[in-house]
Structures are given as C-alpha cells and as structure tokens.
Enzyme design. Structure first.
Site, PDB file in Angstrom:
ATOM      1  N   MET A   1       0.677 -11.892  -2.106  1.00  0.00           N
ATOM      2  CA  MET A   1       1.023 -12.412  -0.782  1.00  0.00           C
ATOM      3  C   MET A   1      -0.157 -13.212  -0.227  1.00  0.00           C
ATOM      4  O   MET A   1      -0.286 -13.391   0.982  1.00  0.00           O
ATOM      5  CB  MET A   1       1.399 -11.271   0.162  1.00  0.00           C
ATOM      6  CG  MET A   1       2.619 -10.501  -0.335  1.00  0.00           C
ATOM      7  SD  MET A   1       3.571  -9.730   0.983  1.00  0.00           S
ATOM      8  CE  MET A   1       2.375  -8.620   1.679  1.00  0.00           C
ATOM      9  N   GLY A   2      -1.032 -13.670  -1.116  1.00  0.00           N
ATOM     10  CA  GLY A   2      -2.175 -14.471  -0.666  1.00  0.00           C
ATOM     11  C   GLY A   2      -3.250 -13.603  -0.040  1.00  0.00           C
ATOM     12  O   GLY A   2      -3.307 -12.392  -0.278  1.00  0.00           O
TER      13      GLY A   2
ATOM     14  N   VAL B   1      -9.897  -2.446  -7.289  1.00  0.00           N
ATOM     15  CA  VAL B   1     -11.296  -2.867  -7.139  1.00  0.00           C
ATOM     16  C   VAL B   1     -11.768  -2.373  -5.770  1.00  0.00           C
ATOM     17  O   VAL B   1     -11.018  -2.446  -4.783  1.00  0.00           O
ATOM     18  CB  VAL B   1     -11.419  -4.404  -7.255  1.00  0.00           C
ATOM     19  CG1 VAL B   1     -12.863  -4.860  -7.038  1.00  0.00           C
ATOM     20  CG2 VAL B   1     -10.936  -4.864  -8.627  1.00  0.00           C
TER      21      VAL B   1
ATOM     22  N   GLY C   1      -9.950  -8.006  -5.896  1.00  0.00           N
ATOM     23  CA  GLY C   1      -8.940  -7.180  -6.569  1.00  0.00           C
ATOM     24  C   GLY C   1      -7.885  -8.077  -7.204  1.00  0.00           C
ATOM     25  O   GLY C   1      -7.523  -7.921  -8.376  1.00  0.00           O
ATOM     26  N   HIS C   2      -7.400  -9.055  -6.421  1.00  0.00           N
ATOM     27  CA  HIS C   2      -6.434 -10.010  -6.986  1.00  0.00           C
ATOM     28  C   HIS C   2      -7.059 -10.765  -8.155  1.00  0.00           C
ATOM     29  O   HIS C   2      -6.415 -10.984  -9.174  1.00  0.00           O
ATOM     30  CB  HIS C   2      -6.014 -11.036  -5.924  1.00  0.00           C
ATOM     31  CG  HIS C   2      -5.224 -10.471  -4.781  1.00  0.00           C
ATOM     32  ND1 HIS C   2      -5.718 -10.402  -3.507  1.00  0.00           N
ATOM     33  CD2 HIS C   2      -3.965  -9.976  -4.734  1.00  0.00           C
ATOM     34  CE1 HIS C   2      -4.819  -9.884  -2.713  1.00  0.00           C
ATOM     35  NE2 HIS C   2      -3.733  -9.604  -3.418  1.00  0.00           N
TER      36      HIS C   2
ATOM     37  N   SER D   1      -6.032  -6.969   1.495  1.00  0.00           N
ATOM     38  CA  SER D   1      -6.006  -8.099   2.435  1.00  0.00           C
ATOM     39  C   SER D   1      -6.052  -7.584   3.871  1.00  0.00           C
ATOM     40  O   SER D   1      -6.535  -8.266   4.770  1.00  0.00           O
ATOM     41  CB  SER D   1      -4.740  -8.928   2.218  1.00  0.00           C
ATOM     42  OG  SER D   1      -4.642  -9.263   0.857  1.00  0.00           O
TER      43      SER D   1
END
Ligand code: PAF
Length: 271
Positions: A21-22, A167, A27-28, A177
């Site tokens: 979701m941006g 992470v 982590g992403h 986020s």
C-alpha cells in the site's frame, strides 16, 4: 499491466509480485529484494486499498509517498510499479467479494470485521491482473499471510506465497507504514510490544506452557506507563491460527494494541 504480463508469459518469463500500500520502508525493501531473486520479472503494486479499511479507520490519512516509493522500488530492482486508481479497481458496479470461514473472523477479523475480506478481494484481483508465479508478503501481518495462503490453496490459484521476515528498528519495533503516526514520546515506549514478545518466547523455551499467566504479565507490562491498550494477546497454531490453551511445540504469539489513535500488531514464532 495485463497486456504486459501476458507478453512476459508468452516469452516464458516467470513473474513475482510484491503487493503493497506504499509508504515503503526497509521491511518492504527486503520483500522486494527477496522477490527479485525468485523470478525473472518483478512487479511491485502500490494501492491503498479502500475496501480493507473500516469506516472509522485511517484510509484518508494513510501515508502516501509515491515519489520516495518509486525510488525504493527501482533500487530494489522492480521492473514495473503497478499503481491502479481506486476507480479502476472498484468501478461503481463492483460487487464480488472473497469471503472465508472463521479464519477471517477472529483476531484481526474480530476487531476489523471487513478488513480481511477487503484484503483477500484486492489480492485476488492483483493476482488475476499480474498473474504472478510467486507473491511475497510480510510476516508482521501474520494472519493476513495465513489467510492468503489458504485462499491460494482453496481456489487453486497456483501462486506460491512467500512470507518474508519482519524487519525491526534497533530497539525491536517492527517497521510499519503506520509508525509515521507516532509522536516522539509514543515512539520511546513503542518497543514494549516486541520486548514482551521476546520475553514470552524465553518463557516458553524455559518450559512455561500455560498462556493465561503469560498473557496477564505481558498485558501488565505493556500497559504500564506506555499509553498502550492491549486488544488481544493470543498463542495460536502458526498454520491454522487455532488458539492454544496449552502451548504446543510450535506456536505463534500474536499481539494487537492501540496507542493513541493508532493500532499496532506484531508477532513472534516459537519453535
Ligand atoms: O499488507 C498490505 O500492505 C496490504 O494488506 C496488501 C497485502 C497490499 C493488500 O492491500
């Protein structure tokens, strides 16, 4: 995206998808790097999915940081960043939903009744559009991973689901986020969730096998002076999410807690 995916498939390329979701963080990035290694082509989707937010949740204030996200995707080796609009994904006549059994009504599902229905529906749509061989999700949303694996198996999607490790910040706070919502003071106490999870793990390894006493102690520690309000702490089977009344050799400890207006989840697997 569908035309491109079809072209890739015709050429024999395999495709990996990292749905996001941006508001991308490290982590992403670790999921993107993992996905990069397992397929010829890598798609990162960025879509703040309105149907997984409840009416009183943070859809409109969810961080949107596309310029920075784009650089992170490119640094991670993405071939395509797929960013559909809400209107494309949910035209006015949209009316088909993925419903699942009790797996989606407990834990996160109990607190957020339509959340996992929204997640499953958008993930299936993304799978149908991108046609990935592999999709990578983060362990922090543990129940989401279990639910998506179940959907992929139940509906014969033929997509391999990989769950990438959470992470963490140096003090243990899981990257999310939503950490952007924390005030400086809240940030100083937010590591308490992971501290109590690691404490629980140590207790289990030392032979404690009754969740009730552990949950009591963890709740006290988390709520003491931190401003956190615990929503649930549960010891469950990592594959079925069935609650364990006596802790078994493999367990996942799941936490959800509210700090100010923000809800945090985290978990730890104990083998
Ligand atoms: O984990 C997330 O960010 C979202 O739930 C997902 C999987 C991208 C679906 O919108």
């Amino acid at each position: 995206m569908q035309v491109l995916a079809r072209r890739w498939r015709r050429k024999g390329y395999t495709i990996a998808l990292v749905p996001t979701m941006g508001a991308l963080h490290n982590g992403h990035l670790s999921l993107i790097k993992r996905a990069r290694r397992v397929a010829d082509k890598l798609v990162v989707s960025i879509f703040v999915n309105p149907t997984q937010f409840g009416p009183r949740e943070d859809y409109s204030r969810y961080p949107r940081t596309f310029a920075a996200d784009k650089n992170k995707c490119l640094a991670g080796g993405a071939d395509v960043i797929f960013c559909p609009t809400p209107e494309t994904m949910y035209p006015p006549a949209f009316g088909t939903w993925i419903e699942m059994d009790e797996l989606t009504s407990k834990l996160e599902g109990a607190a957020r009744p339509t959340h996992l229905r929204g997640v499953c529906t958008v993930v299936l749509k993304l799978f149908n559009i991108v046609t990935p061989d592999v999709a990578v999700f983060g362990q922090k949303d543990f129940q989401q991973g279990v639910v998506i694996k179940r959907m992929a198996a139940d509906l014969n999607l033929g997509v391999k689901i990989i769950i990438g490790a959470t992470v963490r910040e140096p003090d243990g706070l899981a990257l999310s986020s939503r950490n952007a919502y924390l005030t400086t003071v809240q940030r100083q106490t937010a590591d308490v969730l992971y501290r109590t999870l690691t404490w629980a793990k140590e207790q289990i390894i030392a032979g404690k096998n009754r969740p009730a006493a552990l949950v009591r102690h963890m709740t006290e520690v988390i709520e003491l002076d931190s401003g956190f309000k615990v929503e649930y702490i549960e010891f469950a089977d990592p594959w079925t999410l069935k609650r364990q009344k006596v802790i078994e050799p493999q367990t996942v400890v799941l936490i959800a807690a509210q700090l100010g207006r923000t809800r945090f989840i985290d978990n730890i697997i104990v083998k």
